[in-house]
Each structure stands twice: as C-alpha cells, then as structure tokens.
Design an enzyme around this catalytic site. Structure first.
Site: not given
Ligand SMILES: Cc1cc2nc3c(=O)[nH]c(=O)nc-3n(C[C@H](O)[C@H](O)[C@H](O)COP(=O)(O)OP(=O)(O)OC[C@H]3O[C@@H](n4cnc5c(N)ncnc54)[C@H](O)[C@@H]3O)c2cc1C
Length: 397
Positions: A130, A341, A364
């Site tokens: 979400e 390039g 994931e």
């Molecule tokens: C191509 C793609 C396909 C996806 N498909 C699905 C799907 O089919 N179904 C679904 O439900 N979701 C899906 N997702 C969502 C995905 O699981 C989330 O993007 C992911 O869990 C990260 O959540 P966020 O993007 O809100 O990043 P945030 O939760 O805002 O996190 C941002 C960054 O913070 C860092 N971070 C996170 N936790 C910590 C911590 N504890 N300590 C330090 N740093 C931390 C990480 O570097 C992370 O990338 C998809 C995402 C992408 C990019």
C-alpha cells in the site's frame, strides 16, 4: 558460456529436464515491444500455459497435497529471465497469485482458481503493498469490514503486478482480530468485483503494474483463504517458497549480461588487441563469474533446503535473494561499463538488463529487509543455543 550447474548435487534429473524444456521454450520468446504491454504479458501467460510450464508455478496436487518444487521453480525462472524478464515475471506472478490458494485455500477455491491459472487462461495477482505499507507490511490500512456473509473492502493497494490485467487478486486486508500483522486476512477478489478499480501505471521496465482502489468492494467470506487473522502468516509462508526464485531470476539476468559481455570483449579491439586480452578486463570478468556462481550456490542451496529438508527455510531464502540480486546488479553494471556506449544505447539488450535488474533488489522484501530477517534468525538461534547450553551447564553442575 557453459553452465556447470547441472552437475551440482542440489538438482536431480527431473530438474535437468525441466530446465531443458524451459530453455527450449525461452529460445522461442519473441523480443519485447511488438504490441501493447498488456497483450504481450497475457500472451506470455497463455504460451507458458499451453507449453505446460505453468505446472511448475501452479502445481497439481501430489499424494501429500500441494507442494512446490522450489528447485524446478528456480530453474524455470533462471531460464525464462535469461531470455525475457517479462516472461519470467508473468510466470512468477501466476505462482504468487495462486500460491496462498494452493497452500491454504479451501477445495472450492482451489477448484475454481488453480486450473485456469495453470492452463494460462486466467491471470493472477497478489495485492499486499500500500502507499503507506511497503516494507512495513503490518502498517497495512486497507479495511475489510465484517458484513454478515461477506467482507466489504475499502482502501488502496499499490505496486501491484498485473493490476488491470489480472482476473483475480489474492488480497491482504485488515480484519482487526489483533493489532498489526495478526489482524490481517487473505482473500481472493475477482477483478470484476463491483467497487474494485485498477489504475495501471508505467515503470522503467516492461512490467504490468498499478494501483487497486477498493471502494466498498463486497467479497464473500467463502473467498477467505485460511483463517481470518492469519493472512500475514500465510503470505510469508508463500514468500518462503518464492524468495529464492527471485534470486534465480537475477542469476538468469546476470548470466545473459555475462554472455553478451563475453561475446563483446572477444570481438571489440582497442589499443591493438581485443578487450578480452586485457588483464584489467579479465579481472572484471572474473568478478562477474564469481558473483554468478556464488549466487547460484546460495539460490539452489535455499531451494534444496526447502524441498528436501522442509520447514520454513526463511534464512536460506533471504540469503539467496539478497546475495543473487545484489550480485546481478554488479554483473549488469560491469556489463554496461565493458560495453561502453553500446551499454546505454536505447533498445540495446544491456541497457534493458540494466533497468530490469534494478527492481529485483526492492520487491519481495528490499535488501535491507532481507538483512533484518537474516539477523533476527541468527539472533534467535544464538539465544536458543545459549539457553540450551545454560540448561546443559546447569544440570552438569
Ligand atoms: C517491480 C515491482 C513489482 C511489485 N509487485 C508487487 C506485487 O505484485 N504485489 C505487492 O503487494 N507488492 C508489489 N511490489 C511492492 C514491493 O513489495 C515494495 O515496493 C517493497 O516492499 C518496498 O516497499 P516500498 O516501495 O513502499 O518502499 P519503502 O517501504 O518505502 O522502502 C524504501 C526503502 O527503504 C529501505 N528500507 C526498508 N526497510 C528498511 C529497514 N528496516 N532498514 C533500513 N532500510 C530499510 C529499502 O532500501 C527500501 O527500498 C512491487 C514492487 C516493484 C518495484
């Protein structure tokens, strides 16, 4: 490049033959971009189903019930991602969007959803993330209000692969049995449910994805998977099967980048010799090959552990995903650099791999989340060992 994986003890003849089947299929995948992304994505699902390959992602029940062959899943994803990350994504989503149903659903749900997904007739999705609950799944706000024989869903999911093209989504929503992760329930929601709207958006890679808006969507309680309040547990158990497979897809991408690079450095001449003859290029190639082979060890070790030793194998799965996706990023980056390039030209395979490998370190469970999972598991093990040693010491005294 030859691939020695098949000599390894983690895999048996069934995995070798699946991998050969997948390689044959993958060799016939048309290059990306012939038509609209949604059509191309659906086309992959149909073709995978017709070839019988979705049997790996959506298995038929065996004598002991539903079980994934995680090594076959990994071999399939590695082979598909080598040829087409989009085809691999569609394969994986058929598994992720039905896995909770196969593992924990009622017979009626299994009968209704698994066959069409396995045959590639219907497209599956999994909706957990979400806007305010990505890495922190327990912060999920989408509400499922109890209304007699149904739940009524209100809220927004985002980053949902296959949003707008899936026929059903496995959705996690807050039913409130307990605070945080213990108050979530999983249910199957048909894409044409009134009150559910999909809003696709674009990524930097060809990957169907978007938002799902729930505005009073009524879902019968017969669509609940497992028990109310157990949605988080059930989703995590599904990820235990699929996390190593993300690592396998990353290996496929890294191997493709490596093969392209080996061909390039063998033919590209500079300063009177081929690049391959330069020792500094050779050390880069060595780093890439070490990354690929150590990733494969981590991934197929995790898959073997899950298949053969059983249990959750959470630590092994997280190590596999972390090691292989981080390594693939390094390999692809080196491939870009060695192509010069040609590595960043629009429409080129190396530039495409550069974009495609990047989200693997985020979805994931981002790399940081995998590290937390690994650390917590190690700490719990150390605490348990200390307790056992303490007891043993006490009784000896
Ligand atoms: C191509 C793609 C396909 C996806 N498909 C699905 C799907 O089919 N179904 C679904 O439900 N979701 C899906 N997702 C969502 C995905 O699981 C989330 O993007 C992911 O869990 C990260 O959540 P966020 O993007 O809100 O990043 P945030 O939760 O805002 O996190 C941002 C960054 O913070 C860092 N971070 C996170 N936790 C910590 C911590 N504890 N300590 C330090 N740093 C931390 C990480 O570097 C992370 O990338 C998809 C995402 C992408 C990019």
């Amino acid at each position: 490049m030859g691939w020695t994986l098949w000599d390894w003890p983690f895999l048996d003849e069934t995995h070798h033959s699946k991998a050969r089947e997948v390689a044959g299929f993958a060799a016939g995948i048309a290059p990306h971009g012939a038509g609209p992304l949604a059509d191309e994505a659906r086309g992959h699902v149909r073709a995978l189903g017709e070839a019988g390959l979705l049997d790996i992602a959506v298995p038929e029940p065996g004598a002991g019930g539903y079980a994934f062959d995680v090594r076959a899943l990994c071999a399939a994803r590695e082979g598909l991602a080598y040829a087409s990350v989009l085809a691999d994504t569609m394969f994986a989503m058929q598994g992720l969007g039905t896995g909770p149903i196969a593992l924990f659903g009622s017979d009626a749900l299994r009968d209704r959803y698994l066959g069409p997904a396995r045959r590639g007739e219907k497209v599956a999705g999994l909706a957990i993330s979400e806007p305010e609950a990505g890495s922190d799944v327990a912060a999920m706000a989408t509400e499922a209000r109890d209304d007699g024989d149904a739940y009524v869903l209100t809220g927004e999911k985002t980053w949902i692969s296959n949003a707008g093209i899936a026929d059903h989504y496995v959705v996690l929503a807050r039913t409130g049995e307990a605070p945080g992760a213990r108050g979530l329930t999983a249910m199957v929601v048909d894409a044409d449910t009134p009150g559910l709207k999909a809003e696709p958006f674009d990524l930097i890679v060809p990957h169907p994805i978007g938002r799902l808006i729930f505005d009073g969507a009524r879902v019968p309680k017969t669509s609940v998977i497992g028990r109310p309040g157990e949605g988080f547990k059930l989703a995590m158990a599904t990820f235990d099967h699929f996390r190593p497979t993300v690592g396998a897809a990353a290996i496929g991408v890294a191997r493709r980048a490596m093969d392209e690079t080996l061909a390039r450095v063998a033919s590209r001449r500079m300063f009177g010799r081929t690049m391959a003859e330069s020792e500094s290029v050779q050390t880069k190639l060595a780093d890439c090959q070490v990354d690929i082979e150590t990733s494969a060890l981590a991934v197929y070790r995790a898959a073997w552990t899950k298949d053969v030793k059983g249990g959750r194998a959470t630590r092994e799965a997280s190590i596999a995903k972390l090691v292989a996706t981080e390594a693939a990023q390094r390999v692809v980056d080196a491939a870009v650099q060695l192509h010069g390039g040609m590595g960043v030209i629009e429409g080129g395979i190396i530039g495409q791999l550069y974009r495609e490998v990047r989200p693997m370190r985020i979805y994931e469970g981002a790399s940081e989340v995998q590290k937390l999972v690994i650390a917590r598991d190690v700490l719990a093990e150390a605490a348990a060992t200390a307790q056992t040693d303490g007891k043993a010491g006490g009784s000896a005294a």
